[in-house]
Scaffold this active site. Structure first.
Site, PDB file in Angstrom:
ATOM      1  N   HIS A 190       1.996  -5.786 -16.317  1.00  0.00           N
ATOM      2  CA  HIS A 190       3.398  -6.093 -16.040  1.00  0.00           C
ATOM      3  C   HIS A 190       4.311  -5.296 -16.957  1.00  0.00           C
ATOM      4  O   HIS A 190       5.391  -4.878 -16.559  1.00  0.00           O
ATOM      5  CB  HIS A 190       3.655  -7.585 -16.274  1.00  0.00           C
ATOM      6  CG  HIS A 190       3.243  -8.433 -15.120  1.00  0.00           C
ATOM      7  ND1 HIS A 190       2.773  -9.701 -15.270  1.00  0.00           N
ATOM      8  CD2 HIS A 190       3.221  -8.175 -13.806  1.00  0.00           C
ATOM      9  CE1 HIS A 190       2.491 -10.200 -14.087  1.00  0.00           C
ATOM     10  NE2 HIS A 190       2.754  -9.284 -13.180  1.00  0.00           N
ATOM     11  N   GLU A 433       1.569   2.924  12.246  1.00  0.00           N
ATOM     12  CA  GLU A 433       0.644   3.221  11.152  1.00  0.00           C
ATOM     13  C   GLU A 433      -0.806   2.951  11.545  1.00  0.00           C
ATOM     14  O   GLU A 433      -1.726   3.265  10.801  1.00  0.00           O
ATOM     15  CB  GLU A 433       1.032   2.453   9.891  1.00  0.00           C
ATOM     16  CG  GLU A 433       1.276   0.966  10.100  1.00  0.00           C
ATOM     17  CD  GLU A 433       1.836   0.267   8.865  1.00  0.00           C
ATOM     18  OE1 GLU A 433       1.780   0.831   7.761  1.00  0.00           O
ATOM     19  OE2 GLU A 433       2.322  -0.869   9.008  1.00  0.00           O
ATOM     20  N   ASP A 457      -0.540   4.518   5.664  1.00  0.00           N
ATOM     21  CA  ASP A 457      -1.650   3.868   6.364  1.00  0.00           C
ATOM     22  C   ASP A 457      -2.153   4.707   7.528  1.00  0.00           C
ATOM     23  O   ASP A 457      -3.359   4.765   7.773  1.00  0.00           O
ATOM     24  CB  ASP A 457      -1.225   2.477   6.859  1.00  0.00           C
ATOM     25  CG  ASP A 457      -1.339   1.449   5.755  1.00  0.00           C
ATOM     26  OD1 ASP A 457      -2.365   1.453   5.058  1.00  0.00           O
ATOM     27  OD2 ASP A 457      -0.394   0.668   5.562  1.00  0.00           O
ATOM     28  N   CYS A 504       8.435   6.709   6.939  1.00  0.00           N
ATOM     29  CA  CYS A 504       8.723   5.955   5.713  1.00  0.00           C
ATOM     30  C   CYS A 504       7.560   5.963   4.728  1.00  0.00           C
ATOM     31  O   CYS A 504       7.617   5.314   3.697  1.00  0.00           O
ATOM     32  CB  CYS A 504       9.141   4.527   6.038  1.00  0.00           C
ATOM     33  SG  CYS A 504       7.827   3.559   6.800  1.00  0.00           S
TER      34      CYS A 504
HETATM   35  C1  PEP Z   1       2.964   3.129   5.086  1.00  0.00           C
HETATM   36  O1  PEP Z   1       1.882   2.636   5.391  1.00  0.00           O
HETATM   37  O2  PEP Z   1       3.202   4.361   5.171  1.00  0.00           O
HETATM   38  C2  PEP Z   1       4.059   2.282   4.598  1.00  0.00           C
HETATM   39  C3  PEP Z   1       5.269   2.759   4.396  1.00  0.00           C
HETATM   40  O3  PEP Z   1       3.786   0.992   4.310  1.00  0.00           O
HETATM   41  P1  PEP Z   1       3.001   0.485   3.007  1.00  0.00           P
HETATM   42  O4  PEP Z   1       2.869   1.655   2.059  1.00  0.00           O
HETATM   43  O5  PEP Z   1       3.808  -0.618   2.456  1.00  0.00           O
HETATM   44  O6  PEP Z   1       1.692   0.046   3.562  1.00  0.00           O
HETATM   45 MG    MG Z   2       1.639   0.526   5.664  1.00  0.00          MG
END
Ligand code: PEP
Ligand code: MG
Length: 573
Positions: A190, A433, A457, A504
């Site tokens: 942490h 994803e 993912d 993203c």
């Molecule tokens: C992803 O899988 O690209 C994503 C943005 O989600 P996370 O990293 O939270 O799984």
């Molecule tokens: Mg993801």
């Protein structure tokens, strides 16, 4: 004489300052017993010390209220909880009562007992919780001996110690400490998370530092590489200053881009949204001129706690997030717990053989309808305060989106009947994803308003390479022909249906990959605010038409080397 120590960089940034060495807080080692007639008095002494430690924690929490990110406040709460933990306290009472140990010695015995339990744990995260326990025990011990708090950081100093607790970090920063070096600790602790959030350079695991460094030694600490230089030579100082100048120049240049458009050389506007996990990130996103939030990861509200956040708590956080972006769109992703993001509330299954392929994301939400409804109600209520969008993680089939939509429709009626003001239209998006969702996008695209490609993912599922397994780290790469083809396919299918498409995953925040994503047809990026300006700068130097033209070649690449060659060529002016 110049000396160097090497540890693990746990919070980036460089610091130059004088050392303040703090020797480890040693608990009374000698076995000491009290006469039977003094047992009650000893128990009272212990309880007074526990109360004083609790009061100190409470006072600190109050003083820092609102000044700390949500997750940091939770560390302090965790310490307060430990002070109330029956396992810790009853054990101590018992030792004093039955063994007639002195309070200090009982504390030592109890600490060692608990340390053994922690040492046997395999999970590195849980193991690192012993740091929290040690801090709490250290505070009780200090009060037993009515010593004043033993951390007195001073402006411009670098604290050198065996370990550091999160609550101390917050205090130290306000006292002007510019960096910290510890001999123990982990980058998963942490404290490390907090140091990163406070932008305080931290090196952990630098063995021997507190034994070999003396008060007043001049240090250079590099929280990126984990290198600590003692009594730096003129060349080290020169390098350090050059590095600072370079960083400052870059920051200044980037700073000018905060209010500049994200427009390519040939005049096309690109959307830059931010990923956020905390209110700090929201503030940073706003300050960097993000066009909105493209991904607010709500699961971080559910981690590090034993009870689920209720509707009211979630609502307030989502509402404040919407307000924090002052009218720009805010994309709230429903719970994506599971896989590596396991919670302590019992929501995620702990017995899954293969959690990455298990009950995570929307699957978990649909399997826990009450939890899902609480969250959906909170998101719907927040939609009355700004342009909120809802994003569904781990979608693999049409039925999942339908199920979420049905719940939302029912809850919206309920909320309106209760008198809540909610948006007339809540745009719904799907994370792309899971390869099945990417391949069969046409089968459910009519049900969504926008798409967000989660490449973190998508890459792992497409290439069958675990994103957290270093052994397949080489394979886990977006620079694979299959990844690029699928990305291009999703982007073009989405746009052809008039839906906005963003990426993203982490690649959206890597400026080296920006031309490649533009070349594949992407027009929306969602990335951590820390790299937003760098990506904006890169986009402003790109000729979109040229990249799109050569993007066709990119899709014909047969191996990683050709993709890398394309990226290198695209980077040439
Ligand atoms: C992803 O899988 O690209 C994503 C943005 O989600 P996370 O990293 O939270 O799984
Ligand atoms: Mg993801």
């Amino acid at each position: 004489m110049v000396a160097r120590f090497s540890g693990h960089g746990a919070s980036r940034g460089s610091a130059l300052g004088r050392a303040r060495v703090r020797l480890p807080h040693t608990l009374e080692v000698a076995e000491k017993r009290v006469p039977a007639t003094k047992v009650d008095a000893e128990l009272q002494r212990l309880h007074r010390a526990v109360d004083a430690a609790r009061g100190e924690m409470h006072e600190l929490r109050q003083r820092l209220q609102g000044a700390l990110p949500h997750d940091v406040g939770e560390f302090l709460d965790l310490h307060a909880l430990l002070l109330d933990d029956p396992e810790l306290l009853f054990g101590l009472d018992e030792l004093i009562r039955t063994q007639r140990y002195s309070a200090g010695y009982a504390l030592r015995v109890q600490r060692d007992k608990l340390a053994n339990v922690f040492n046997d744990m395999e999970d590195a995260y849980l193991k690192s919780r012993m740091d929290d326990l040690d801090h709490v025990i250290g505070r009780i011990h200090a009060f037993l001996h009515t010593r004043p708090p033993d951390v007195k950081g001073m402006a411009g100093e670098i604290l050198v110690c065996d370990n550091i607790a999160p609550s101390e970090l917050a205090q130290l920063q306000s006292q002007g400490v510019v960096g910290i070096v510890t001999s123990a600790g982990s980058a998963l602790s942490h404290s490390a998370i907090l140091a990163r959030s406070l932008h305080l350079p931290l090196v952990v695991g630098a063995a021997g530092v507190w034994q070999k460094i003396s008060d007043g030694d001049v240090l250079i600490v590099d929280g990126g590489s984990g290198i600590v230089i003692v009594d730096p030579a003129p060349a080290d100082l020169r390098n350090y200053r050059a590095r600072l100048r370079e960083l400052a120049r870059e920051q200044r240049e980037l700073g000018r881009l905060r209010s500049k458009p994200t427009r390519t050389l040939d005049g096309v506007d690109i959307t830059l949204l931010a990923n956020a996990e905390s209110q700090e990130d929201v503030a940073q996103a706003h300050a960097m001129g993000a066009h909105g939030l493209g991904l607010y990861r709500t699961e971080f509200l559910f981690l590090q706690r034993n009870e689920l956040p209720d509707e009211e708590e979630q609502f307030r956080i989502y509402r404040d997030t919407a307000l924090g972006m002052s009218g720009r769109p805010v994309t709230i992703r429903t719970l994506d717990l599971g896989a590596d993001k396991a919670d302590r509330t019992g929501l995620t299954l702990s017995s899954e053989e293969n959690p990455a392929l298990g009950l995570r994301g929307v699957r978990l939400s649909l399997a826990r309808p009450k939890v899902a409804d609480t969250q959906l109600r909170a998101i719907l209520r927040a939609s009355g305060y700004g342009p909120v969008r809802l994003l569904i993680p781990m979608v693999s089939a049409r039925e999942e989106i339908l199920a979420v939509r049905r719940r939302l429709a029912r809850l919206a009626v309920q909320l309106r009947a209760e008198g809540h003001e909610i948006a007339e239209h809540l745009p719904i998006g799907a994370m792309i994803e899971v390869p099945a969702a990417a391949i069969a996008l046409e089968s459910f695209i009519d049900l969504v308003d926008f798409l967000s490609i989660g490449t973190n993912d998508l890459v792992q599922y497409l290439l069958a390479a675990d994103r957290n397994n270093e052994a397949v780290g080489e394979l886990y790469s977006p620079l694979h022909p299959a990844v690029l083809r699928l990305l291009s396919q999703v982007i073009h299918t989405g746009l052809a249906h008039g839906k906005k498409v963003a990426v993203c995953g982490e690649i959206a925040g890597d400026p080296r990959l920006t031309p490649m994503l533009l070349g594949l047809g992407l027009t929306e990026f969602s990335l951590h605010p820390a790299t937003l300006l760098e990506v904006r700068r890169t986009i402003r130097d790109c000729d979109l038409a040229r990249l799109r033209e050569s993007g066709r070649k990119l899709l014909q690449a047969r191996d990683r080397r050709s993709i890398e060659r394309w990226i290198a060529e695209a980077a040439r002016p």
